[in-house]
Design an enzyme around this catalytic site. Structure first.
Site, PDB file in Angstrom:
ATOM      1  N   LYS A  33     -17.936  -1.580   5.930  1.00 27.48           N
ATOM      2  CA  LYS A  33     -18.052  -2.340   5.342  1.00 27.48           C
ATOM      3  C   LYS A  33     -19.504  -2.367   5.165  1.00 27.48           C
ATOM      4  O   LYS A  33     -20.216  -2.615   4.123  1.00 27.48           O
ATOM      5  CB  LYS A  33     -17.450  -3.960   5.797  1.00 27.48           C
ATOM      6  CG  LYS A  33     -17.426  -4.966   4.574  1.00 27.48           C
ATOM      7  CD  LYS A  33     -16.596  -6.172   4.975  1.00 27.48           C
ATOM      8  CE  LYS A  33     -16.870  -7.261   4.030  1.00 27.48           C
ATOM      9  NZ  LYS A  33     -16.067  -8.493   4.231  1.00 27.48           N
ATOM     10  N   GLU A  50       0.912  -1.341  -0.254  1.00 23.02           N
ATOM     11  CA  GLU A  50      -0.014   0.004   0.024  1.00 23.02           C
ATOM     12  C   GLU A  50       1.045   1.346  -0.059  1.00 23.02           C
ATOM     13  O   GLU A  50       0.483   2.360  -0.602  1.00 23.02           O
ATOM     14  CB  GLU A  50      -1.014  -0.053   1.343  1.00 23.02           C
ATOM     15  CG  GLU A  50      -2.052  -1.052   1.027  1.00 23.02           C
ATOM     16  CD  GLU A  50      -1.680  -2.448   1.542  1.00 23.02           C
ATOM     17  OE1 GLU A  50      -0.382  -2.514   1.881  1.00 23.02           O
ATOM     18  OE2 GLU A  50      -2.467  -3.400   1.462  1.00 23.02           O
ATOM     19  N   MET A  55      24.146   9.353   1.983  1.00 20.82           N
ATOM     20  CA  MET A  55      23.979  10.849   2.764  1.00 20.82           C
ATOM     21  C   MET A  55      24.268  10.847   4.172  1.00 20.82           C
ATOM     22  O   MET A  55      24.738  11.710   4.717  1.00 20.82           O
ATOM     23  CB  MET A  55      22.168  11.203   2.466  1.00 20.82           C
ATOM     24  CG  MET A  55      22.286  12.410   3.068  1.00 20.82           C
ATOM     25  SD  MET A  55      23.040  13.985   2.324  1.00 20.82           S
ATOM     26  CE  MET A  55      22.185  14.576   1.114  1.00 20.82           C
ATOM     27  N   PHE A  65     -11.092  -8.068  14.227  1.00 22.03           N
ATOM     28  CA  PHE A  65     -10.106  -8.366  13.201  1.00 22.03           C
ATOM     29  C   PHE A  65      -9.724  -7.412  12.278  1.00 22.03           C
ATOM     30  O   PHE A  65     -10.723  -6.860  11.727  1.00 22.03           O
ATOM     31  CB  PHE A  65     -10.669  -9.723  12.617  1.00 22.03           C
ATOM     32  CG  PHE A  65      -9.330 -10.261  11.588  1.00 22.03           C
ATOM     33  CD1 PHE A  65      -8.420 -10.653  11.823  1.00 22.03           C
ATOM     34  CD2 PHE A  65      -9.653 -10.213  10.062  1.00 22.03           C
ATOM     35  CE1 PHE A  65      -7.306 -11.090  10.914  1.00 22.03           C
ATOM     36  CE2 PHE A  65      -8.716 -10.413   9.143  1.00 22.03           C
ATOM     37  CZ  PHE A  65      -7.136 -10.939   9.561  1.00 22.03           C
ATOM     38  N   GLN A  66      -8.499  -6.728  12.035  1.00 22.53           N
ATOM     39  CA  GLN A  66      -8.020  -5.813  11.193  1.00 22.53           C
ATOM     40  C   GLN A  66      -8.985  -4.581  11.432  1.00 22.53           C
ATOM     41  O   GLN A  66      -9.007  -3.728  10.672  1.00 22.53           O
ATOM     42  CB  GLN A  66      -8.237  -6.235   9.603  1.00 22.53           C
ATOM     43  CG  GLN A  66      -7.282  -7.520   9.222  1.00 22.53           C
ATOM     44  CD  GLN A  66      -6.988  -7.704   7.926  1.00 22.53           C
ATOM     45  OE1 GLN A  66      -7.813  -7.553   7.226  1.00 22.53           O
ATOM     46  NE2 GLN A  66      -6.055  -8.023   7.543  1.00 22.53           N
TER      47      GLN A  66
HETATM   48  C1  LIG Z   1      12.383   5.815   5.331  1.00 20.79           C
HETATM   49  C2  LIG Z   1      13.805   6.675   5.625  1.00 20.79           C
HETATM   50  N1  LIG Z   1      14.397   5.999   6.450  1.00 20.79           N
HETATM   51  C3  LIG Z   1      15.754   6.638   6.889  1.00 20.79           C
HETATM   52  C4  LIG Z   1      16.191   7.915   6.230  1.00 20.79           C
HETATM   53  C5  LIG Z   1      17.429   8.575   6.484  1.00 20.79           C
HETATM   54  N2  LIG Z   1      18.193   8.666   5.315  1.00 20.79           N
HETATM   55  C6  LIG Z   1      18.189   9.996   4.654  1.00 20.79           C
HETATM   56  S1  LIG Z   1      19.391   9.482   3.330  1.00 20.79           S
HETATM   57  C7  LIG Z   1      19.728   7.853   3.611  1.00 20.79           C
HETATM   58  C8  LIG Z   1      20.649   7.436   2.886  1.00 20.79           C
HETATM   59  C9  LIG Z   1      19.873   7.227   1.423  1.00 20.79           C
HETATM   60  O1  LIG Z   1      20.859   5.985   0.922  1.00 20.79           O
HETATM   61  P1  LIG Z   1      20.627   5.625  -0.688  1.00 20.79           P
HETATM   62  O2  LIG Z   1      19.503   5.446  -0.884  1.00 20.79           O
HETATM   63  O3  LIG Z   1      21.750   4.585  -0.850  1.00 20.79           O
HETATM   64  O4  LIG Z   1      21.114   7.042  -1.327  1.00 20.79           O
HETATM   65  P2  LIG Z   1      22.616   7.806  -1.226  1.00 20.79           P
HETATM   66  O5  LIG Z   1      22.477   8.935  -0.053  1.00 20.79           O
HETATM   67  O6  LIG Z   1      23.578   6.923  -1.157  1.00 20.79           O
HETATM   68  O7  LIG Z   1      22.496   8.334  -2.570  1.00 20.79           O
HETATM   69  C10 LIG Z   1      19.204   7.665   4.966  1.00 20.79           C
HETATM   70  C11 LIG Z   1      19.261   6.347   5.734  1.00 20.79           C
HETATM   71  C12 LIG Z   1      15.165   8.396   5.340  1.00 20.79           C
HETATM   72  N3  LIG Z   1      15.206   9.515   4.851  1.00 20.79           N
HETATM   73  N4  LIG Z   1      13.941   7.778   5.124  1.00 20.79           N
END
Ligand SMILES: Cc1ncc(C[n+]2csc(CCOP(=O)(O)OP(=O)(O)O)c2C)c(N)n1
Lengths: 210, 588
Positions: B189, B77, B503, B139-140
């Site tokens: 429902k 979803e 990042m 349920f759910q």
């Molecule tokens: C759902 C979620 N979990 C954690 C983060 C924290 N976060 C931001 S950027 C990042 C790293 C992203 O890694 P990648 O997709 O490999 O991209 P890159 O930065 O290496 O280009 C994380 C863990 C986030 N933004 N969203």
């Protein structure tokens, strides 16, 4: 009492914080109480009192919410409140701008009170009224501002106050003309320039001191 | 409120609308059919969804509407709602989602929060247990209304089928009007099954407690124009408001007549062509050097349809303190929220911009503009040159985007995930038309890219859609490859693989003494995974293979996955470190 002292303490910490009463006109929708409440909790703002009731306009509800905050925070909050779809209008006022009351109930042992206190004097002095008098207990009621209802607690405490409860604040805005006219504006599809949300653009000083 | 019973949604009966189309004779239909009828009336053509027990009656009704309503079966979803977001962002229409109760509905939460903060119009329908079971831990059963209250523009639970036409009309009106946002309608429902006498559908155009657009006040436009006309160093910041207001032309006219340099927020990107001479680049944490530094030197700051997010402003008490601020926004709550405005111009920028353009003098600011160019040169020398034409052996993300630009010519829709690749893609991708950049800005949702690209393609079927994903982000929602396979969709997937959660690694390098704590992420053979879904692809590591690989991806008929290995420890610069002022932006 403790609470009062604490809020005073807080007040001293930020001198710009003071009591504000927020009046919200809303549709009568389930879930709206939550929608409003989470706007406060999300910002870690403590709601000191909250009352919901009908308003002067049929079908429109009125929330009265008291918080201790700076005007800037309150103003922004009101805009966030007003932004909610089912909310018509949110106002905020200082204590000087409103007439407000709270009601309190006190339960004491009838035996104690009859022996030691001159009940009649008490009633007169604190504007209290006996709501119930039974052999085992008596319930008094006062209506007034916080200091007044608190004072009676102090007086009754030595006699064994069994139960105490105070209602939320209800407030009337001194210079409000009610919501009937505003509602007409809201109901028309093409509102005039008077329409509420642009209202305080005219009060430049207030807008620009933020 | 506590003793309130279910109240029907007030529907202002408007004689005008009613007289236009003669009311059809009432007929007996069930609540589920009423939902689908509402969709048809609202011009919905695509639904992203996933069935389950509590929404089965609606899916049963959908069986008979398959000719008129396309339903895309997603794999999760969250993928469904991100797809609807992508659809909304490229098409400019409201995205529609189906999910069942309980886990189906809770899987929507991330997408709702994302759509709320990025103002994306959505109508999500969730099934709910029978009304008589509400509150029994059936349920759910999940309290979806209360879970989603802070992340929806409006939500409502329907327990009686007769409410459905009016509630859906209200839902579409609220989602799409004013500052758009997600709306969730939870339908028990019994209401889906219940038959009632359907008297046709009336679109909603007014709700007394809801004012989508503040009234435009001319005196404030006049004051704004005065301020702008007296300015020596005016600077425009534009956000997604320009796109949401469908005011790109009006905006361009304003920029061109006033001659004022303009910089964009992440979500404002593509509202003004990236090669426009007055487009001076990106704002914020990884934005361009000039726009950040000069924010603290301009004398009049004109903010249009943007909300001064902290990723744009950096440290607020050192943000544009010298400037007088004109703020144009449709949402009164945004004015003065973060940055105090000198002149607030409330209203839809589609209406306010032409009025302002009329009053501003035609001007140019060659010296002021040159300062942006000088800073740009500095940025080229320090950052951009090496990023786009690297001397290192390993490839950079920037050079991949550069080659992509060469082949798409700025005509593609670029959808991104979240991380370094997102910042690099937004910094360097070229755009000629609006609604071409789809990215998760306010929430920064990893895993947004692939599903949003699927939706973006449905929203703009004639355009090339490229999802630029990180190796980490892609693994959050890669099951949507199944959706691509089943829908036989043409989406290009470009994974920029740095074998790190880049990042976060960059922050750990810069601010945590290179203590790389759980950012080393392993990946499967992405090409093989794609192959499992019948999607072609290849993986490259060498620079000399890049142009051909990009060309092969774009030329391929149907979806294609291209994985490009890039330098493991490359960083995105410039950077405004968290807690610093925009003028403290670092070039390295
Ligand atoms: C759902 C979620 N979990 C954690 C983060 C924290 N976060 C931001 S950027 C990042 C790293 C992203 O890694 P990648 O997709 O490999 O991209 P890159 O930065 O290496 O280009 C994380 C863990 C986030 N933004 N969203």
């Amino acid at each position: 009492m403790q609470l009062e002292a604490r809020s005073l303490q807080l007040k001293n910490m930020n001198p710009n914080k003071q009591q504000y009463t927020i009046t919200v006109y809303t549709e009568n929708q389930i879930g709206l109480l939550n929608r409003i409440a989470i706007l406060f909790s999300r910002r870690k703002i403590n709601v000191e009192s909250l009352n919901t009731s009908p308003s002067e306009v049929e079908g429109i509800h009125r929330f009265t919410i008291v918080i201790n905050e700076t005007e800037e925070v309150v103003r922004k909050l009101c805009r966030q409140i007003e932004k909610q779809v089912d909310i018509l209008k949110a106002y905020y006022n200082t204590n000087e701008e409103i007439i407000w009351q709270e009601m309190a109930l006190y339960k004491v042992s009838t035996e104690e009170i009859a022996e030691k206190v001159k009940v009649e004097r008490l009633l007169r002095e604190y504007g209290a009224r006996a709501v119930v008098i039974r052999k085992d207990y008596t319930v008094f009621e006062t209506t007034g501002q916080r200091e007044e209802t608190d004072k009676l607690v102090e007086v009754l405490e030595p006699y064994g106050l069994i139960e105490f409860v105070r209602s939320a604040r209800i407030a009337i805005i001194k210079d409000s003309h009610g919501f009937h006219e505003k509602l007409k504006e809201f109901e028309s599809t093409e509102p005039s320039e008077e329409v509420v949300e642009n209202e305080f653009l005219d009060k430049q000083d207030e807008v620009f001191t933020m | 409120m506590s003793n309130a019973t279910t109240t029907p949604v007030p529907t202002p009966s408007k004689p005008k609308a009613a007289s236009k189309s003669k009311a059809p004779a009432p007929r007996e239909i069930n609540g589920s059919a009423a939902v689908l009828e509402a969709f048809l009336e609202e011009g919905v053509d695509t639904i992203f969804g996933y069935p389950g027990g509590a929404i089965m009656p609606i899916y049963d009704a959908l069986y008979d509407y398959q000719e008129k309503l396309k339903h895309i079966l997603v794999r999760h979803e969250q993928g469904g709602i991100h797809a609807a977001q992508g659809y909304a962002r490229t098409s400019g229409r409201t995205g529609v989602v189906f999910a069942t109760s309980g886990p189906g509905a809770t899987n929507l939460v991330t997408g709702l929060a994302d759509a709320m903060i990025d103002s994306t119009p959505l109508v999500c329908i969730t099934g709910q247990v029978f009304a008589h079971l509400l509150g029994t831990d059936a349920f759910q059963e999940t309290d979806v209304i209360n879970i989603t209250t802070p992340i929806t523009k409006w939500n409502y639970q329907v327990t009686d089928a007769t409410e459905i036409p009016a509630v859906l009309a209200k839902a579409f009106y609220i989602a799409g009007s004013g500052r758009p946002g997600p709306v969730l309608i939870d339908i028990t429902k019994n209401a889906q099954i219940q038959k009632f006498s359907y008297e046709g559908y009336k679109k909603c155009s007014h709700i007394r407690s809801y004012r989508p657009k503040p009234i435009v006040r001319k005196e404030y436009i006049e004051k704004a124009a005065q301020l702008i006309n007296q300015a020596q160093r005016p600077f425009i910041l534009f956000g997604q408001g320009v796109i949401l207001g469908k005011a790109e032309k009006e905006f361009q006219a304003f920029v061109e007549k006033s001659g004022i340099p303009a910089a964009w927020t992440l979500l404002g990107l593509s509202a003004l062509s990236t090669d426009h001479p007055l487009n001076v680049g990106m704002l914020g944490m990884h934005g361009n050097y000039g726009p950040n530094v000069l924010t603290n030197e301009c004398d009049v700051l004109i903010a249009i349809g943007m909300r001064f997010d902290d990723r744009v402003t950096g440290r607020l008490d050192k943000y544009a303190k010298q400037a007088q601020v004109v703020h144009l926004d449709i949402d009164p709550a945004e004015i003065d929220k973060n940055v105090k405005s000198t002149i607030p111009v409330w209203g839809d920028c589609k209406e306010t911009l032409p009025l302002l353009t009329e009053l501003v003098e035609k001007k140019t600011y060659p010296e002021w503009l040159k300062r942006f160019k000088d800073y740009y040169k500095e940025e080229v020398d320090a950052v951009i040159k090496e990023e786009l034409n690297p001397t290192t052996e390993q490839m950079t993300m920037g050079e991949v985007i550069k080659v992509l630009n060469q082949f798409t010519d700025g005509d593609a829709v670029i959808v991104t995930d979240v991380g370094q690749h997102q910042m690099v893609a937004c910094r360097y991708a070229e755009f000629k038309q609006s609604r071409s950049n789809v990215t998760s800005g306010g929430l920064g949702t990893m895993g947004f890219g692939l599903p949003a690209a699927i939706g973006a393609k449905f929203g703009a079927p004639d355009r090339t859609v490229v999802a630029i994903c990180g190796d980490g982000s892609f693994q959050m929602t890669l099951q949507e490859l199944g959706t691509i396979m089943q829908s036989e969709l043409d989406v290009k997937i470009l994974i920029l693989n740095n074998r790190f959660l880049g990042m976060v690694r960059q922050w750990q390098q810069l601010f945590n003494d290179k203590r790389y704590s759980f950012v080393d992420i392993a990946s499967p053979d992405f090409v093989m995974v794609a192959k499992g879904y019948g999607i072609a692809g290849q993986s490259i590591e060498k620079r000399e293979d890049l142009p051909n690989a990009i060309k092969a991806m774009l030329d391929h008929k149907g979806s294609y996955l291209l994985e490009v290995f890039v330098g493991k420890e490359n960083n995105v610069f410039p950077m405004v470190p968290q807690g610093c002022s925009v003028s403290e932006i670092r070039l390295k």
